[in-house]
Design a protein around this motif. Structure first.
Motif, PDB file in Angstrom:
ATOM      1  N   PRO A 118     -78.620 -50.114  37.654  1.00 14.39           N
ATOM      2  CA  PRO A 118     -78.001 -51.331  37.105  1.00 14.39           C
ATOM      3  C   PRO A 118     -79.071 -52.266  36.560  1.00 14.39           C
ATOM      4  CG  PRO A 118     -77.970 -51.387  39.507  1.00 14.39           C
ATOM      5  CD  PRO A 118     -78.495 -50.039  39.112  1.00 14.39           C
ATOM      6  N   ALA A 119     -78.660 -53.241  35.764  1.00 17.81           N
ATOM      7  CA  ALA A 119     -79.632 -54.107  35.094  1.00 17.81           C
ATOM      8  C   ALA A 119     -80.304 -55.051  36.071  1.00 17.81           C
ATOM      9  CB  ALA A 119     -78.940 -54.902  33.996  1.00 17.81           C
ATOM     10  N   SER A 144     -66.881 -48.546  33.727  1.00 15.93           N
ATOM     11  CA  SER A 144     -67.754 -48.697  34.887  1.00 15.93           C
ATOM     12  C   SER A 144     -67.607 -47.475  35.778  1.00 15.93           C
ATOM     13  CB  SER A 144     -67.397 -49.965  35.661  1.00 15.93           C
ATOM     14  OG  SER A 144     -66.117 -49.817  36.253  1.00 15.93           O
ATOM     15  N   GLY A 145     -68.595 -47.247  36.593  1.00 18.28           N
ATOM     16  CA  GLY A 145     -68.565 -46.121  37.518  1.00 18.28           C
ATOM     17  C   GLY A 145     -69.989 -45.813  37.920  1.00 18.28           C
ATOM     18  N   PRO A 149     -73.173 -48.661  35.069  1.00 20.65           N
ATOM     19  CA  PRO A 149     -73.232 -50.020  35.619  1.00 20.65           C
ATOM     20  C   PRO A 149     -72.824 -51.038  34.539  1.00 20.65           C
ATOM     21  CG  PRO A 149     -75.341 -48.852  35.880  1.00 20.65           C
ATOM     22  CD  PRO A 149     -74.504 -48.049  34.938  1.00 20.65           C
ATOM     23  N   THR A 150     -71.915 -51.943  34.871  1.00 22.81           N
ATOM     24  CA  THR A 150     -71.426 -52.909  33.889  1.00 22.81           C
ATOM     25  C   THR A 150     -72.508 -53.891  33.454  1.00 22.81           C
ATOM     26  OG1 THR A 150     -69.268 -52.725  34.920  1.00 22.81           O
ATOM     27  CG2 THR A 150     -69.586 -54.605  33.479  1.00 22.81           C
ATOM     28  N   THR A 151     -73.418 -54.221  34.386  1.00 17.80           N
ATOM     29  CA  THR A 151     -74.444 -55.216  34.061  1.00 17.80           C
ATOM     30  C   THR A 151     -75.302 -54.776  32.871  1.00 17.80           C
ATOM     31  OG1 THR A 151     -75.718 -54.228  35.863  1.00 17.80           O
ATOM     32  CG2 THR A 151     -74.652 -56.335  36.315  1.00 17.80           C
ATOM     33  N   LEU A 152     -75.436 -53.453  32.666  1.00 17.68           N
ATOM     34  CA  LEU A 152     -76.250 -52.978  31.535  1.00 17.68           C
ATOM     35  C   LEU A 152     -75.665 -53.413  30.197  1.00 17.68           C
ATOM     36  CD1 LEU A 152     -77.140 -49.298  32.544  1.00 17.68           C
ATOM     37  CD2 LEU A 152     -78.597 -51.329  32.640  1.00 17.68           C
ATOM     38  N   ASN A 153     -74.357 -53.672  30.173  1.00 19.79           N
ATOM     39  CA  ASN A 153     -73.708 -54.020  28.908  1.00 19.79           C
ATOM     40  C   ASN A 153     -73.866 -55.488  28.545  1.00 19.79           C
ATOM     41  OD1 ASN A 153     -72.821 -51.456  29.397  1.00 19.79           O
ATOM     42  ND2 ASN A 153     -70.711 -52.043  29.910  1.00 19.79           N
ATOM     43  N   PHE A 154     -74.341 -56.299  29.499  1.00 20.72           N
ATOM     44  CA  PHE A 154     -74.333 -57.743  29.262  1.00 20.72           C
ATOM     45  C   PHE A 154     -75.655 -58.455  29.533  1.00 20.72           C
ATOM     46  CE2 PHE A 154     -69.975 -56.471  29.958  1.00 20.72           C
ATOM     47  CZ  PHE A 154     -69.378 -57.017  28.843  1.00 20.72           C
ATOM     48  N   THR A 191     -63.914 -51.533  35.689  1.00 20.53           N
ATOM     49  CA  THR A 191     -64.080 -52.305  34.462  1.00 20.53           C
ATOM     50  C   THR A 191     -63.987 -51.414  33.231  1.00 20.53           C
ATOM     51  OG1 THR A 191     -65.637 -53.719  35.648  1.00 20.53           O
ATOM     52  CG2 THR A 191     -65.577 -53.961  33.256  1.00 20.53           C
ATOM     53  N   VAL A 192     -63.174 -51.823  32.272  1.00 27.16           N
ATOM     54  CA  VAL A 192     -63.170 -51.198  30.956  1.00 27.16           C
ATOM     55  C   VAL A 192     -63.661 -52.254  29.974  1.00 27.16           C
ATOM     56  CG1 VAL A 192     -61.776 -50.138  29.136  1.00 27.16           C
ATOM     57  CG2 VAL A 192     -61.206 -49.724  31.546  1.00 27.16           C
ATOM     58  N   ASN A 193     -64.779 -51.960  29.306  1.00 24.35           N
ATOM     59  CA  ASN A 193     -65.315 -52.903  28.325  1.00 24.35           C
ATOM     60  C   ASN A 193     -65.072 -52.403  26.910  1.00 24.35           C
ATOM     61  OD1 ASN A 193     -67.961 -53.320  30.602  1.00 24.35           O
ATOM     62  ND2 ASN A 193     -66.655 -55.006  29.933  1.00 24.35           N
TER      63      ASN A 193
END
Ligand code: SF4
Lengths: 231, 480
Positions: A118-119, A144-145, A149-154, A191-193
């Protein structure tokens, strides 16, 4: 607050002038949930097999994402290194811990420092995969999964996304269909981004500025794998 | 938020006299309208999508009890917790309790109109918790201690010079001589300052554009990415949403997403559309450990089945205010409560009472632009008329207006007398007006104080009409 629950539901039913639904009425709604009607789908997204990629590319360009087409996934590390250099970015990245991404020949770029996970707040660059690209609006769909990691997208300023041409679909409907084929109906990852271009704001005098809180740059590496996957 | 809707007349007067506001509002008139028109022209299916969207919302509202219960089931199955709240007070209490249990000192917030409606920031602050708005516009107005003036562009009433002054006053830790005159520099500074706050916060609160019954998800639609950082970094994520945000399925969501951004900002799709379903899953490397949804009614269930039922279709795109000549002239603050513009004139009286907000439904020329651009085809002018009727019934209308209306009504029911009087009246006024205008006129001070009243010229519409149809003095029904 179960008092509130009862009060709200009763208030709604009073307004609708009926009691709780049962029997046929209920069954009808259950079946709508299981097989909902599909609304109008923009014609532009329904083009033939070759077109979604072209449409995806032009729509992504409109929202200020950049895109490079690559012949195969082996070319990804080199393309990433070139991109970082061209934009004066440090040769370090945080990689989504996905098997296919980790299996890429990163060794071919010895100067590149690659860490998976993750970020971290200090990370400047992330590289992730994408579940789908949606041509209709040039949108990326990320899940996500453990591998995403969701943090990588933001969090990092620069987000590089590796997208397979075979994962580019026309409309949103087609993307949901793929996800349902994988997860079953009614169940989503945490999470779906949907990501359409880099972060932006127009909050100051309606002038658009990129990089408000999320990534300032969104770069897509589109792998042309259509021949391999052609059915 | 404390309402000043009762003082609308004074608020509006102050607003039109504010040159800074006038400059800022110029951006609204230009930007939003053109961009929406372009996006609409580009999508041939746009009108069909509006119809489909309206049907989806109507269907959902007609079965809202069923869909809420289903949503509760799917949300709970995904590990989320639902908190039903009938009033703003209950919602505030629920949120404070969750924050306390999480040991929160700092709470980051994504943009939420429901958050404004329940005044959650004041409540957290009063209880020793620091709320930090992260949407750029919301952050700016939080520094200024102002409410938002637009539902999707909260700082639209400000010019960049004012923002610069605020940043200089509040960001004392940064060097004084720095350049801040460009929007890009202001955005970069806010980004830098807020970064740290995301990482400190124990709880992140976001709103929701939609809730999906099929999957138990909440959906946020943003451009900055602040909402996503707000919900993926802290250990607890709280969603505040009202009951009418529900849609049945992902297919229904597609339809509404296709009209939302286009109607709001003219974008094909906002930058970030995020569906959140429960807390972090086993194996997930990040994401919140707890996921709560605070579900608010606050007067909405009482609107179901009423003449304001259809206002619950609203997806808060802001198109109605972007196209409203009254909103352009006075900005959002004059409306005095959370929701400005045409939708505010319809919603606020229902949510805070017609006694408090009775001026708002009068803040309209009934030009009909709001209804014509509303993606959910909400008959906003008709609803304002319903409120005006209620205002009249409750004797909230000023005595002079009441007398005038009563007189007019008496005349209007006697067509021949009405025509005779208007003929005489207009001929008389036509002769009296100097160079075709009146600088002042008895009973019309409200008009002539600000502009001249044109004197009537030539015959009345009714007599022209009668002439054309060859029925002298005919009693054409005059039905609208
Ligand atoms: S009333 Fe219509 S136009 Fe106004 S915010 Fe709601 S959906 Fe948008």
């Amino acid at each position: 607050m179960s008092g509130a629950r009862a009060a709200i539901l009763a208030g709604i039913r009073r307004g609708l002038k009926r009691g709780a639904l049962s029997g046929d009425a209920r069954a009808e709604l259950e079946s709508r949930l299981a097989g909902p009607p599909v609304g109008p789908v923009p014609d532009r997204s329904r083009a033939n097999h070759a077109l979604p990629i072209d449409l995806f590319e032009s729509m992504a360009a409109e929202v200020a994402a950049t895109l490079e087409r690559l012949p195969d996934s082996e070319a990804v590390p080199g393309a990433v290194a070139r991109y970082l250099k061209a934009n004066n970015l440090p040769a370090a990245l945080r990689l989504a811990p996905a098997d296919d991404l980790q299996a890429l020949p990163w060794d071919s770029e010895p100067l590149l420092s690659v860490e998976a996970g993750p970020a971290d707040p200090g990370d400047q660059v992330s590289v992730t995969g994408a579940f789908a690209g949606i041509a209709e609006t040039g949108t990326l769909m990320l899940l996500s999964g453990p591998a995403g990691p969701t943090t990588l997208n933001f969090l990092p300023d620069n987000h590089i996304v590796v997208l397979r041409a075979s994962d580019v679909v026309g409309p949103y409907e087609a993307a949901w269909e793929r996800l349902r084929a994988r997860n079953g109906r009614g169940s989503l990852p945490r999470t779906v981004n949907f990501i359409t271009g880099p972060s932006r704001t127009a909050d100051i005098e309606q002038t658009i500025q990129l990089g408000a809180h999320g990534p300032r740059r969104l770069h897509i590496l589109l792998i042309d794998d259509r021949d391999e996957s052609a059915s | 938020m404390r309402s000043t809707a009762h003082a609308f007349t004074e608020n509006a007067k102050r607003a039109v006299e504010d040159p800074q506001l006038k400059r800022a509002m110029g951006h609204v008139r230009k930007g939003f309208i053109e961009k929406r028109a372009k996006a609409r022209a580009r999508l041939p299916e746009f009108e069909a999508l509006r119809d489909a969207g309206r049907e989806i919302k109507d269907h959902t509202l007609a079965h809202l009890d069923f869909y809420l219960e289903h949503y509760e089931k799917t949300l709970t199955a995904a590990g989320g917790r639902l908190h039903w709240c009938a009033t703003a007070e209950e919602a505030r209490a629920a949120i404070l309790e969750i924050c306390r249990q999480a040991g929160a000192r700092t709470v980051t917030k994504g943009k939420s109109m429901i958050g404004e409606e329940i005044a959650i920031n004041d409540h957290l602050e009063a209880n020793g918790i620091t709320p930090v708005e992260t949407d750029l516009g919301e952050y700016i107005i939080q520094l200024r201690r102002e409410p938002p003036s637009h539902i999707i562009a909260p700082a639209v009433h400000l010019t960049k010079d004012l923002v610069e002054a605020d940043f200089r006053a509040h960001h004392k830790q940064l060097p004084e001589g720095r350049s801040l005159s460009e929007p890009a520099e202001l955005v970069a500074e806010a980004r830098q300052v807020l970064r740290q706050r995301y990482l400190e916060a124990e709880v992140g609160i976001t709103g929701a554009n939609f809730l999906v019954a099929e999957t138990g998800s909440s959906v946020i639609v943003t451009n900055e990415g602040n909402g996503d950082l707000t919900q993926c970094l802290p250990k607890v994520h709280i969603v505040v949403a009202s009951i009418e945000k529900l849609v049945p399925t992902l297919e229904d969501l597609n339809v509404l997403l296709r009209v939302l951004a286009r109607s709001a900002t003219g974008q094909e799709m906002s930058t970030y559309t995020t569906l959140s379903t429960g807390p972090r899953r086993p194996g997930d490397p990040d994401g919140p450990e707890a996921y709560h949804v605070v579900l608010l009614d606050n007067g909405r269930s009482a609107m179901i089945g009423s003449e304001f039922h259809e206002a619950l279709r609203c997806i808060r795109c802001g198109a109605c205010m972007n196209h409203c000549p009254v909103y352009h002239a006075i900005g959002g603050h004059a409306y005095g409560w959370v929701y400005p513009g045409p939708i505010g004139s319809v919603l606020n009286p229902g949510l805070i009472g017609i006694e408090e907000a009775h001026h708002l439904p009068n803040a309209s020329t009934f030009c009909g632009r709001c209804e014509s651009v509303c993606p959910m085809r909400i008959p906003l002018p008709r609803m304002m008329r319903h409120w005006r009727e209620k205002e009249f019934e409750r004797h909230l209308t000023p005595a002079s207006v009441r007398t005038g209306l009563t007189l007019w009504a008496a005349l209007a029911r006697r067509p021949r007398l009405y025509q005779a009087l208007t003929r005489i009246g207009s001929a008389l006024l036509g002769r009296l007006g100097k160079r075709g205008r009146f600088e002042s006129l008895p009973l019309a001070g409200g008009w002539t104080r600000f502009r001249d009243m044109p004197a009537p010229e030539g015959p009345t519409f009714q007599s022209l009409w009668a002439e054309q149809r060859g029925t002298p003095g005919g009693t054409s029904g005059g039905k609208r």
